[in-house]
Design a protein around this motif. Structure first.
Motif, PDB file in Angstrom:
ATOM      1  N   PRO A 134     -34.950 -24.935 -20.669  1.00 60.91           N
ATOM      2  CA  PRO A 134     -36.526 -26.115 -21.718  1.00 60.91           C
ATOM      3  C   PRO A 134     -36.189 -25.846 -23.010  1.00 60.91           C
ATOM      4  CG  PRO A 134     -38.103 -24.835 -21.205  1.00 60.91           C
ATOM      5  CD  PRO A 134     -36.547 -23.849 -20.907  1.00 60.91           C
ATOM      6  N   LEU A 135     -35.653 -26.604 -24.040  1.00 63.30           N
ATOM      7  CA  LEU A 135     -36.522 -26.899 -26.066  1.00 63.30           C
ATOM      8  C   LEU A 135     -37.719 -26.883 -26.168  1.00 63.30           C
ATOM      9  CD1 LEU A 135     -35.314 -26.751 -28.464  1.00 63.30           C
ATOM     10  CD2 LEU A 135     -34.277 -28.966 -28.217  1.00 63.30           C
ATOM     11  N   VAL A 136     -38.597 -26.163 -26.555  1.00 60.81           N
ATOM     12  CA  VAL A 136     -39.572 -26.618 -27.031  1.00 60.81           C
ATOM     13  C   VAL A 136     -39.935 -27.259 -28.503  1.00 60.81           C
ATOM     14  CG1 VAL A 136     -40.827 -26.244 -24.217  1.00 60.81           C
ATOM     15  CG2 VAL A 136     -40.676 -24.705 -27.384  1.00 60.81           C
ATOM     16  N   VAL A 137     -40.793 -28.410 -28.875  1.00 59.92           N
ATOM     17  CA  VAL A 137     -41.337 -27.928 -29.702  1.00 59.92           C
ATOM     18  C   VAL A 137     -42.976 -27.905 -30.047  1.00 59.92           C
ATOM     19  CG1 VAL A 137     -42.148 -29.891 -31.828  1.00 59.92           C
ATOM     20  CG2 VAL A 137     -40.174 -30.345 -30.753  1.00 59.92           C
ATOM     21  N   THR A 138     -42.922 -26.666 -31.101  1.00 57.96           N
ATOM     22  CA  THR A 138     -44.227 -26.316 -31.228  1.00 57.96           C
ATOM     23  C   THR A 138     -45.112 -26.901 -31.963  1.00 57.96           C
ATOM     24  OG1 THR A 138     -43.548 -25.267 -32.815  1.00 57.96           O
ATOM     25  CG2 THR A 138     -43.281 -23.658 -31.462  1.00 57.96           C
ATOM     26  N   SER A 139     -46.606 -26.998 -31.698  1.00 58.11           N
ATOM     27  CA  SER A 139     -47.633 -27.810 -32.907  1.00 58.11           C
ATOM     28  C   SER A 139     -47.488 -27.296 -34.078  1.00 58.11           C
ATOM     29  CB  SER A 139     -49.194 -26.453 -32.363  1.00 58.11           C
ATOM     30  OG  SER A 139     -48.550 -25.326 -32.322  1.00 58.11           O
ATOM     31  N   ASP A 140     -46.525 -26.909 -34.579  1.00 57.83           N
ATOM     32  CA  ASP A 140     -46.475 -26.454 -36.012  1.00 57.83           C
ATOM     33  C   ASP A 140     -44.859 -27.390 -36.694  1.00 57.83           C
ATOM     34  OD1 ASP A 140     -44.968 -24.492 -35.006  1.00 57.83           O
ATOM     35  OD2 ASP A 140     -45.776 -22.945 -36.522  1.00 57.83           O
ATOM     36  N   GLY A 141     -44.301 -28.034 -36.029  1.00 55.55           N
ATOM     37  CA  GLY A 141     -42.814 -28.247 -35.904  1.00 55.55           C
ATOM     38  C   GLY A 141     -41.804 -27.599 -35.579  1.00 55.55           C
ATOM     39  N   ASP A 142     -42.423 -26.828 -35.219  1.00 57.76           N
ATOM     40  CA  ASP A 142     -40.646 -25.477 -35.252  1.00 57.76           C
ATOM     41  C   ASP A 142     -39.464 -26.354 -33.888  1.00 57.76           C
ATOM     42  OD1 ASP A 142     -38.705 -23.838 -35.316  1.00 57.76           O
ATOM     43  OD2 ASP A 142     -40.196 -22.270 -35.690  1.00 57.76           O
ATOM     44  N   ILE A 143     -38.807 -25.830 -33.328  1.00 58.45           N
ATOM     45  CA  ILE A 143     -38.101 -25.642 -32.366  1.00 58.45           C
ATOM     46  C   ILE A 143     -37.592 -24.459 -31.579  1.00 58.45           C
ATOM     47  CG2 ILE A 143     -36.138 -26.550 -31.244  1.00 58.45           C
ATOM     48  CD1 ILE A 143     -36.250 -29.122 -33.282  1.00 58.45           C
ATOM     49  N   VAL A 144     -38.094 -24.322 -30.313  1.00 61.61           N
ATOM     50  CA  VAL A 144     -37.257 -23.386 -29.937  1.00 61.61           C
ATOM     51  C   VAL A 144     -36.751 -23.261 -28.511  1.00 61.61           C
ATOM     52  CG1 VAL A 144     -38.742 -21.059 -28.714  1.00 61.61           C
ATOM     53  CG2 VAL A 144     -39.467 -21.921 -30.745  1.00 61.61           C
ATOM     54  N   ALA A 145     -36.020 -22.247 -28.235  1.00 60.10           N
ATOM     55  CA  ALA A 145     -35.049 -22.233 -26.661  1.00 60.10           C
ATOM     56  C   ALA A 145     -35.840 -21.727 -25.945  1.00 60.10           C
ATOM     57  CB  ALA A 145     -33.365 -22.295 -27.484  1.00 60.10           C
ATOM     58  N   LEU A 146     -36.258 -21.704 -25.133  1.00 57.38           N
ATOM     59  CA  LEU A 146     -37.115 -20.648 -24.166  1.00 57.38           C
ATOM     60  C   LEU A 146     -36.413 -20.210 -23.480  1.00 57.38           C
ATOM     61  CD1 LEU A 146     -40.564 -22.509 -23.235  1.00 57.38           C
ATOM     62  CD2 LEU A 146     -39.965 -21.151 -25.236  1.00 57.38           C
ATOM     63  N   ASP A 147     -34.879 -20.757 -22.805  1.00 56.92           N
ATOM     64  CA  ASP A 147     -33.517 -20.567 -22.227  1.00 56.92           C
ATOM     65  C   ASP A 147     -32.802 -21.282 -22.566  1.00 56.92           C
ATOM     66  OD1 ASP A 147     -32.808 -19.287 -19.579  1.00 56.92           O
ATOM     67  OD2 ASP A 147     -33.226 -20.364 -18.534  1.00 56.92           O
ATOM     68  N   ALA A 148     -31.511 -20.207 -21.447  1.00 61.57           N
ATOM     69  CA  ALA A 148     -30.616 -21.382 -22.391  1.00 61.57           C
ATOM     70  C   ALA A 148     -29.498 -20.311 -21.296  1.00 61.57           C
ATOM     71  CB  ALA A 148     -30.003 -20.821 -23.716  1.00 61.57           C
ATOM     72  N   LYS A 149     -28.545 -21.790 -20.934  1.00 66.72           N
ATOM     73  CA  LYS A 149     -27.352 -21.139 -20.073  1.00 66.72           C
ATOM     74  C   LYS A 149     -25.820 -21.300 -20.745  1.00 66.72           C
ATOM     75  CE  LYS A 149     -27.293 -21.576 -15.700  1.00 66.72           C
ATOM     76  NZ  LYS A 149     -27.179 -22.592 -14.227  1.00 66.72           N
ATOM     77  N   VAL A 150     -24.876 -19.963 -21.066  1.00 66.16           N
ATOM     78  CA  VAL A 150     -24.183 -20.247 -21.859  1.00 66.16           C
ATOM     79  C   VAL A 150     -22.566 -20.122 -21.019  1.00 66.16           C
ATOM     80  CG1 VAL A 150     -22.395 -19.351 -23.808  1.00 66.16           C
ATOM     81  CG2 VAL A 150     -24.895 -19.942 -23.871  1.00 66.16           C
ATOM     82  N   SER A 151     -21.521 -20.374 -20.730  1.00 62.09           N
ATOM     83  CA  SER A 151     -20.403 -20.729 -20.280  1.00 62.09           C
ATOM     84  C   SER A 151     -19.304 -20.137 -20.961  1.00 62.09           C
ATOM     85  CB  SER A 151     -20.247 -20.319 -18.771  1.00 62.09           C
ATOM     86  OG  SER A 151     -20.452 -22.251 -19.068  1.00 62.09           O
ATOM     87  N   PHE A 152     -18.299 -19.708 -20.775  1.00 56.74           N
ATOM     88  CA  PHE A 152     -17.207 -19.173 -22.057  1.00 56.74           C
ATOM     89  C   PHE A 152     -15.592 -19.666 -21.071  1.00 56.74           C
ATOM     90  CE2 PHE A 152     -20.923 -16.500 -22.952  1.00 56.74           C
ATOM     91  CZ  PHE A 152     -20.449 -16.545 -24.279  1.00 56.74           C
ATOM     92  N   ASP A 153     -14.428 -20.173 -21.533  1.00 56.42           N
ATOM     93  CA  ASP A 153     -13.535 -20.537 -21.325  1.00 56.42           C
ATOM     94  C   ASP A 153     -12.637 -19.514 -20.451  1.00 56.42           C
ATOM     95  OD1 ASP A 153     -10.756 -21.648 -20.218  1.00 56.42           O
ATOM     96  OD2 ASP A 153     -11.110 -22.911 -22.067  1.00 56.42           O
ATOM     97  N   SER A 154     -12.172 -19.159 -19.785  1.00 59.86           N
ATOM     98  CA  SER A 154     -11.499 -17.714 -18.837  1.00 59.86           C
ATOM     99  C   SER A 154     -10.739 -17.554 -19.870  1.00 59.86           C
ATOM    100  CB  SER A 154     -12.062 -17.138 -17.358  1.00 59.86           C
ATOM    101  OG  SER A 154     -11.538 -19.157 -17.002  1.00 59.86           O
ATOM    102  N   ASN A 155      -9.485 -18.896 -19.655  1.00 57.57           N
ATOM    103  CA  ASN A 155      -8.528 -18.360 -20.898  1.00 57.57           C
ATOM    104  C   ASN A 155      -8.297 -18.393 -22.215  1.00 57.57           C
ATOM    105  OD1 ASN A 155      -6.561 -19.531 -18.681  1.00 57.57           O
ATOM    106  ND2 ASN A 155      -7.851 -21.561 -18.525  1.00 57.57           N
ATOM    107  N   ALA A 156     -10.005 -18.337 -23.014  1.00 51.33           N
ATOM    108  CA  ALA A 156      -9.578 -18.258 -24.195  1.00 51.33           C
ATOM    109  C   ALA A 156     -10.577 -16.800 -24.735  1.00 51.33           C
ATOM    110  CB  ALA A 156     -10.782 -19.606 -25.205  1.00 51.33           C
ATOM    111  N   LEU A 157     -11.176 -16.253 -23.662  1.00 54.70           N
ATOM    112  CA  LEU A 157     -11.650 -14.825 -24.159  1.00 54.70           C
ATOM    113  C   LEU A 157     -10.487 -13.931 -24.850  1.00 54.70           C
ATOM    114  CD1 LEU A 157     -12.949 -14.428 -20.627  1.00 54.70           C
ATOM    115  CD2 LEU A 157     -13.858 -14.864 -22.639  1.00 54.70           C
ATOM    116  N   TYR A 158      -9.581 -14.037 -24.349  1.00 51.65           N
ATOM    117  CA  TYR A 158      -8.098 -12.837 -25.454  1.00 51.65           C
ATOM    118  C   TYR A 158      -8.824 -13.240 -26.467  1.00 51.65           C
ATOM    119  CZ  TYR A 158      -5.765 -16.904 -27.122  1.00 51.65           C
ATOM    120  OH  TYR A 158      -4.862 -18.410 -27.120  1.00 51.65           O
ATOM    121  N   ARG A 159      -9.003 -13.781 -27.065  1.00 50.24           N
ATOM    122  CA  ARG A 159      -9.421 -14.672 -28.563  1.00 50.24           C
ATOM    123  C   ARG A 159     -11.190 -14.087 -28.876  1.00 50.24           C
ATOM    124  NH1 ARG A 159      -7.425 -20.379 -30.145  1.00 50.24           N
ATOM    125  NH2 ARG A 159      -9.094 -21.519 -28.651  1.00 50.24           N
ATOM    126  N   GLN A 160     -11.833 -14.056 -27.520  1.00 48.88           N
ATOM    127  CA  GLN A 160     -13.532 -13.984 -27.846  1.00 48.88           C
ATOM    128  C   GLN A 160     -13.223 -11.888 -26.993  1.00 48.88           C
ATOM    129  OE1 GLN A 160     -15.202 -15.635 -29.272  1.00 48.88           O
ATOM    130  NE2 GLN A 160     -13.818 -17.330 -29.192  1.00 48.88           N
TER     131      GLN A 160
END
Length: 216
Positions: A29-55
């Protein structure tokens, strides 16, 4: 304030996606705190395997011990292989044909041991390595080769099958269906070889024979 923070957050998210060759960046989830900040509580990231040679920094995190060894081995030979839990191994050229082959094995009451696409330009070395990988699976009781010759000539595949048999040997039933470019030459090579092969005329015939072979 929240709008300005969200603006910076979304721009940073886009930069992450583009600069690291991502195929997916999901914040949930992405949450907005009581003071107006934005926090990413969790994330899922995947990468293009064909581009890993430059990563290279991303690729350095890869842990091969967490992956299926035969799949890693197959990738080193440019073979598209996924291990499954069935008992009929499949060696096919073309992803669509490979999936159709798996489906028809299931239709006839058995289960595929793998997905394997040797590609259109498969040579003797690749086919031999493919057989080594297939036969390393102790669950495999028979092998079905289903080749539709287009870029890869049936004669090339037939010679590769003969060479693989001479090098590693086949102690389980081998069903071969060839069709397409130079199919008659390919069939002649197999017939004149000393390889113990069950030939099939079409995909249904091949599936019927390979399922019967493991039942005998």
């Amino acid at each position: 304030a929240s709008v300005r923070i969200a603006d910076r957050f979304m721009k940073a998210l886009c930069r992450l996606y583009v600069t690291h060759d991502c195929s997916l960046v999901e914040i949930n989830p992405l949450v907005v705190t009581s003071d107006g900040d934005i926090v990413a509580l969790d994330a899922k990231v995947s990468f293009d395997s064909n581009a890993l040679y430059r990563q290279k920094d991303i690729a350095a995190y890869r842990d091969l011990s967490e992956e299926e060894p035969t799949e890693v081995r197959a990738a080193e030979s440019d073979l598209s292989y996924i291990k499954l839990d069935g008992n009929i191994a499949c060696l096919v050229n073309g992803a669509g044909l490979a999936m159709s082959t798996m489906d028809i094995i299931k239709l006839h009451g058995a289960s595929p041991a793998n997905f394997l696409d040797v590609g259109g330009g498969a040579d003797k070395e690749q086919v031999t390595e493919a057989f080594r990988i297939l036969l390393s699976d102790s669950n495999v009781k028979a092998v079905l080769v289903n080749i539709f010759g287009g870029i890869a000539r049936c004669s090339t595949i037939a010679n590769a099958i003969v060479a693989a048999s001479q090098e590693i040997g086949f102690e389980i039933p081998l069903v071969v269906r060839l069709e397409g470019t130079e199919v008659e030459e390919g069939r002649r090579i197999l017939v004149e070889s000393d390889v113990d092969i069950i030939t099939a005329t079409d995909l249904t015939d091949a599936a019927t024979k390979v399922v019967a072979a493991i039942s005998e």
